[in-house]
Design an enzyme around this catalytic site. Structure first.
Site, PDB file in Angstrom:
ATOM      1  N   LEU A 181       7.348   6.184   4.614  1.00 25.68           N
ATOM      2  CA  LEU A 181       6.014   6.217   4.021  1.00 25.68           C
ATOM      3  C   LEU A 181       5.409   7.585   4.330  1.00 25.68           C
ATOM      4  CD1 LEU A 181       3.768   4.458   2.616  1.00 25.68           C
ATOM      5  CD2 LEU A 181       2.736   4.380   4.886  1.00 25.68           C
ATOM      6  N   GLU A 207      11.446   6.824  10.559  1.00 23.25           N
ATOM      7  CA  GLU A 207      10.036   6.750  10.997  1.00 23.25           C
ATOM      8  C   GLU A 207       9.904   5.581  11.965  1.00 23.25           C
ATOM      9  OE1 GLU A 207       7.374   5.690   7.738  1.00 23.25           O
ATOM     10  OE2 GLU A 207       8.898   4.415   6.849  1.00 23.25           O
ATOM     11  N   HIS A 239      10.107 -14.917 -10.847  1.00 30.08           N
ATOM     12  CA  HIS A 239      10.214 -13.565 -10.305  1.00 30.08           C
ATOM     13  C   HIS A 239       9.661 -12.487 -11.237  1.00 30.08           C
ATOM     14  CE1 HIS A 239      12.782 -15.713  -7.569  1.00 30.08           C
ATOM     15  NE2 HIS A 239      12.982 -14.633  -6.838  1.00 30.08           N
ATOM     16  N   LYS A 286       3.776   1.624  -0.235  1.00 27.85           N
ATOM     17  CA  LYS A 286       3.139   0.838   0.823  1.00 27.85           C
ATOM     18  C   LYS A 286       3.037  -0.611   0.345  1.00 27.85           C
ATOM     19  CE  LYS A 286      -0.484   1.587   4.286  1.00 27.85           C
ATOM     20  NZ  LYS A 286       0.344   1.339   5.456  1.00 27.85           N
ATOM     21  N   ARG A 297       5.192 -19.770 -10.516  1.00 30.72           N
ATOM     22  CA  ARG A 297       6.194 -19.001  -9.785  1.00 30.72           C
ATOM     23  C   ARG A 297       7.412 -18.653 -10.642  1.00 30.72           C
ATOM     24  NH1 ARG A 297      10.680 -19.123  -6.715  1.00 30.72           N
ATOM     25  NH2 ARG A 297      10.713 -17.665  -4.971  1.00 30.72           N
ATOM     26  N   ARG A 317      -3.152   7.254  -2.600  1.00 27.84           N
ATOM     27  CA  ARG A 317      -1.855   6.645  -2.248  1.00 27.84           C
ATOM     28  C   ARG A 317      -1.782   5.197  -2.758  1.00 27.84           C
ATOM     29  NH1 ARG A 317       0.144   6.448   3.922  1.00 27.84           N
ATOM     30  NH2 ARG A 317      -1.534   4.921   4.047  1.00 27.84           N
ATOM     31  N   TYR A 329      -0.803  -2.200  -0.320  1.00 27.32           N
ATOM     32  CA  TYR A 329      -1.977  -2.239   0.558  1.00 27.32           C
ATOM     33  C   TYR A 329      -2.293  -0.873   1.141  1.00 27.32           C
ATOM     34  CZ  TYR A 329       0.789  -1.956   4.869  1.00 27.32           C
ATOM     35  OH  TYR A 329       1.604  -1.518   5.890  1.00 27.32           O
TER      36      TYR A 329
HETATM   37  N1  PMP Z   1       5.036   4.562   8.241  1.00 29.57           N
HETATM   38  C1  PMP Z   1       4.893   3.239   8.095  1.00 29.57           C
HETATM   39  C2  PMP Z   1       6.098   2.414   7.823  1.00 29.57           C
HETATM   40  C3  PMP Z   1       3.628   2.637   8.197  1.00 29.57           C
HETATM   41  O1  PMP Z   1       3.486   1.318   8.038  1.00 29.57           O
HETATM   42  C4  PMP Z   1       2.507   3.459   8.500  1.00 29.57           C
HETATM   43  C5  PMP Z   1       1.137   2.874   8.674  1.00 29.57           C
HETATM   44  N2  PMP Z   1       0.700   2.217   7.573  1.00 29.57           N
HETATM   45  C6  PMP Z   1       2.702   4.843   8.643  1.00 29.57           C
HETATM   46  C7  PMP Z   1       3.986   5.359   8.504  1.00 29.57           C
HETATM   47  C8  PMP Z   1       1.540   5.761   8.918  1.00 29.57           C
HETATM   48  O2  PMP Z   1       0.774   5.943   7.767  1.00 29.57           O
HETATM   49  P1  PMP Z   1      -0.754   6.354   7.847  1.00 29.57           P
HETATM   50  O3  PMP Z   1      -0.826   7.597   8.654  1.00 29.57           O
HETATM   51  O4  PMP Z   1      -1.156   6.570   6.443  1.00 29.57           O
HETATM   52  O5  PMP Z   1      -1.467   5.214   8.506  1.00 29.57           O
END
Ligand code: PMP
Length: 282
Positions: A200, A176, A100, A144, A98, A50, A31
């Site tokens: 991410l 993060e 996997h 993501k 369904r 991305r 997403y």
């Molecule tokens: N890290 C994680 C785990 C996230 O879910 C997000 C937001 N989607 C971010 C960082 C920040 O990413 P962005 O600046 O692209 O929104």
């Protein structure tokens, strides 16, 4: 209000997700969340690329090209007359009995919708409180993915503690936030975790790094420890929806003086300029 459903813009109540959609059953999909300022998508190209990367990493074929998706998203924003808000966009591996392993037949499914949301001006000004939490997520946080249970549980813990974000750590190092990237400032220098499989690579993170360079603030992409986090002069988090938000306390302990610091303010001001350029379409 219309939503994007496959390649069509339709009213939300006409959209149906099958009970065997793999996004629904396995979290098998990816997403994006894109911010809209003044009717324009902010960092659109970066979000679309991305999305493509995330899809490639899980071997999901998007059902149409990024160019087509771009056109459809522009149309979605236009038809909904969205000025200030977000687009949520996801691609699942589609519907199949369904099992996997990947289905042979299923066509991946793209949906997107818009939400009106003003900028979070109050929290940008005041900052927010955070907790620290062990990072229990998988080892491909660079994708993501729709699987957000680790993030959901961490965020809820923060909310249960009267805070707005959980800062995650693995083996003593800060990775993060549950839905944000984390930066610390120490002696005038910025640091944030390298963009590897533990985090991410936030689009806003990249903008913050770029702005810091423009402002002459030294920035290093390196892992830092939980102790360093507590000793930081300033801590800030970045994301599409939270922009650059100051962290004013962690686990009940003040960050610096307990109010947003000067480098955070400088970065916020520079970020505002970027937004207003984007909002005016320049
Ligand atoms: N890290 C994680 C785990 C996230 O879910 C997000 C937001 N989607 C971010 C960082 C920040 O990413 P962005 O600046 O692209 O929104």
């Amino acid at each position: 209000m219309v939503i994007l459903f496959d390649e069509q813009l339709i009213p939300r109540n006409r959209a149906h997700v099958d009970i065997e959609d793999r996004g629904y059953q396995f979290g098998d999909g990816v997403y994006e969340v894109i911010r809209v300022y003044g009717g324009n998508m902010f960092c659109k190209a970066q979000h679309l690329s991305r999305l493509e990367r995330s899809a490639n990493e899980i071997r999901l074929n998007l059902p149409f090209t990024l160019e087509r998706l771009d056109t459809l998203l522009e149309e979605l924003v236009k038809q909904n007359r969205l000025r200030e808000g977000t687009i949520y966009l996801q691609a699942s591996r589609g519907t199949a009995p369904r099992n996997h392993s990947f289905p042979e037949q299923a066509r991946s499914k793209v949906i997107a919708y818009t939400t009106e949301a003003p900028r979070p001006l109050e929290t940008l000004r005041q900052g927010v409180r955070a907790i620290t939490e062990p990072d229990l997520r998988w080892l491909r946080c660079d994708i993501k993915s729709l699987n957000l249970l680790g993030a959901v549980l961490a965020k809820q813990k923060a909310v249960d503690s009267g805070c707005q974000e959980a800062i995650l750590h693995r083996d003593g190092q800060v990775t993060e936030g549950s839905s944000t990237n984390v930066f610390i400032v120490k002696d005038g220098r910025l640091a944030t975790h390298p963009a590897d499989h533990f985090i991410l690579r936030g689009i806003t993170r990249d903008v913050v790094i770029e702005l810091a360079k423009e402002l002459g603030i030294p920035v290093t992409e390196r892992a830092f420890s939980v102790e360093e986090l507590f000793r930081a002069d300033e801590v800030l988090i970045s994301s599409t929806t939270m922009e650059i938000t100051p962290i004013i306390s962690i686990d009940g302990r003040k960050v610096g003086s307990g109010s947003p610091g000067p480098l955070t303010r400088q970065l916020q001001t520079a970020f505002e300029k970027r937004i207003s350029h984007s909002a005016s379409g320049s």
